[in-house]
Design a protein around this motif. Sequence first.
Motif, mmCIF file in Angstrom:
data_model
loop_
_atom_site.group_PDB
_atom_site.id
_atom_site.type_symbol
_atom_site.label_atom_id
_atom_site.label_comp_id
_atom_site.label_asym_id
_atom_site.label_seq_id
_atom_site.Cartn_x
_atom_site.Cartn_y
_atom_site.Cartn_z
ATOM 1 N N ALA A 221 27.403 36.442 36.832
ATOM 2 C CA ALA A 221 28.154 36.806 38.042
ATOM 3 C C ALA A 221 29.173 35.747 38.457
ATOM 4 O O ALA A 221 30.332 36.089 38.732
ATOM 5 N N PRO A 222 28.823 34.463 38.534
ATOM 6 C CA PRO A 222 29.838 33.473 38.930
ATOM 7 C C PRO A 222 30.998 33.370 37.947
ATOM 8 O O PRO A 222 32.147 33.177 38.348
ATOM 9 N N VAL A 223 30.710 33.513 36.667
ATOM 10 C CA VAL A 223 31.784 33.438 35.667
ATOM 11 C C VAL A 223 32.715 34.638 35.815
ATOM 12 O O VAL A 223 33.942 34.499 35.787
ATOM 13 N N LEU A 224 32.148 35.831 36.005
ATOM 14 C CA LEU A 224 32.985 37.021 36.186
ATOM 15 C C LEU A 224 33.809 36.938 37.476
ATOM 16 O O LEU A 224 34.976 37.330 37.495
ATOM 17 N N SER A 225 33.210 36.425 38.543
ATOM 18 C CA SER A 225 33.969 36.302 39.790
ATOM 19 C C SER A 225 35.062 35.255 39.653
ATOM 20 O O SER A 225 36.148 35.409 40.226
ATOM 21 N N SER A 226 34.826 34.217 38.893
ATOM 22 C CA SER A 226 35.874 33.219 38.643
ATOM 23 C C SER A 226 37.020 33.825 37.841
ATOM 24 O O SER A 226 38.190 33.571 38.132
ATOM 25 N N LEU A 227 36.686 34.624 36.850
ATOM 26 C CA LEU A 227 37.744 35.301 36.076
ATOM 27 C C LEU A 227 38.556 36.234 36.959
ATOM 28 O O LEU A 227 39.786 36.286 36.866
ATOM 29 N N MET A 228 37.884 36.953 37.843
ATOM 30 C CA MET A 228 38.578 37.850 38.762
ATOM 31 C C MET A 228 39.483 37.053 39.698
ATOM 32 O O MET A 228 40.607 37.466 39.978
ATOM 33 N N SER A 229 39.020 35.916 40.175
ATOM 34 C CA SER A 229 39.830 35.071 41.056
ATOM 35 C C SER A 229 41.068 34.554 40.346
ATOM 36 O O SER A 229 42.143 34.480 40.939
ATOM 37 N N ILE A 230 40.916 34.200 39.084
ATOM 38 C CA ILE A 230 42.062 33.736 38.300
ATOM 39 C C ILE A 230 43.128 34.823 38.231
ATOM 40 O O ILE A 230 44.317 34.559 38.385
ATOM 41 N N ILE A 231 42.698 36.051 38.012
ATOM 42 C CA ILE A 231 43.645 37.163 37.903
ATOM 43 C C ILE A 231 44.313 37.430 39.252
ATOM 44 O O ILE A 231 45.533 37.559 39.340
ATOM 45 N N ILE A 232 43.510 37.509 40.314
ATOM 46 C CA ILE A 232 44.062 37.836 41.631
ATOM 47 C C ILE A 232 44.979 36.740 42.143
ATOM 48 O O ILE A 232 46.054 37.013 42.679
ATOM 49 N N LEU A 233 44.575 35.491 41.983
ATOM 50 C CA LEU A 233 45.347 34.378 42.532
ATOM 51 C C LEU A 233 46.428 33.859 41.578
ATOM 52 O O LEU A 233 47.186 32.965 41.934
ATOM 53 N N SER A 234 46.492 34.409 40.380
ATOM 54 C CA SER A 234 47.467 33.990 39.356
ATOM 55 C C SER A 234 47.432 32.467 39.169
ATOM 56 O O SER A 234 48.447 31.785 39.239
ATOM 57 N N THR A 235 46.259 31.968 38.955
ATOM 58 C CA THR A 235 46.063 30.531 38.771
ATOM 59 C C THR A 235 45.047 30.303 37.662
ATOM 60 O O THR A 235 44.531 31.249 37.082
ATOM 61 N N GLY A 236 44.781 29.068 37.372
ATOM 62 C CA GLY A 236 43.812 28.755 36.333
ATOM 63 C C GLY A 236 42.797 27.742 36.821
ATOM 64 O O GLY A 236 43.006 27.076 37.830
ATOM 65 N N LEU A 237 41.709 27.651 36.114
ATOM 66 C CA LEU A 237 40.695 26.654 36.418
ATOM 67 C C LEU A 237 40.760 25.559 35.366
ATOM 68 O O LEU A 237 41.108 25.810 34.210
ATOM 69 N N GLN A 238 40.418 24.351 35.785
ATOM 70 C CA GLN A 238 40.468 23.233 34.852
ATOM 71 C C GLN A 238 39.379 23.372 33.796
ATOM 72 O O GLN A 238 38.392 24.088 33.978
ATOM 73 N N ILE A 239 39.555 22.647 32.718
ATOM 74 C CA ILE A 239 38.612 22.702 31.601
ATOM 75 C C ILE A 239 37.207 22.285 32.021
ATOM 76 O O ILE A 239 36.220 22.753 31.471
ATOM 77 N N TYR A 240 37.104 21.438 33.060
ATOM 78 C CA TYR A 240 35.792 20.994 33.529
ATOM 79 C C TYR A 240 34.938 22.163 34.015
ATOM 80 O O TYR A 240 33.730 22.178 33.818
ATOM 81 N N PHE A 241 35.565 23.137 34.654
ATOM 82 C CA PHE A 241 34.821 24.309 35.111
ATOM 83 C C PHE A 241 34.237 25.059 33.923
ATOM 84 O O PHE A 241 33.059 25.421 33.919
ATOM 85 N N TRP A 242 35.064 25.312 32.915
ATOM 86 C CA TRP A 242 34.620 26.085 31.767
ATOM 87 C C TRP A 242 33.582 25.319 30.954
ATOM 88 O O TRP A 242 32.657 25.926 30.405
ATOM 89 N N GLN A 243 33.716 23.996 30.896
ATOM 90 C CA GLN A 243 32.687 23.194 30.223
ATOM 91 C C GLN A 243 31.363 23.308 30.968
ATOM 92 O O GLN A 243 30.308 23.457 30.351
#
Length: 123
Positions: free
Chosen positions: A83-105
């Motif tokens: 759930a948190p990973v999917l919500s983060s992906l949705m936020s990236i799409i809605i906000l047209s931004t990206g998350l740093q590599i530290y989040f994905w690690q």
Amino acid sequence: MKNAGVVKPLSKGTDATVLFFVATSVALWVKYFLSDYSLANVQPIAALELVVAATLMALGYIGWNRGLLTGNLLFLAAVSYSAPVLSSLMSIIILSTGLQIYFWQGAALVTFGSLCCWWATRR
């Protein structure tokens, strides 16, 4: 771990989630109609984002309910971690931004850790 000894008997096979969402929707629409607010001009892309977000939330609730009603805590844990990973992906799409590599690690490490725990406790 598939059949939890406590979760399934407590639910008694019932699920009030749909009733809760319908009652909440009715209450909010009543509140809207009794207020002096007007409906905002909704753009098509915003409507699409709303539908996608609502679908993802519904899938999350379906997963939780399935895990609780059947006592399948392994499935419930998988839904919880995704759930948190999917919500983060949705936020990236809605906000047209990206998350740093530290989040994905971190997300990869948590996922790997949960898989290690599952592997160690399986029967």
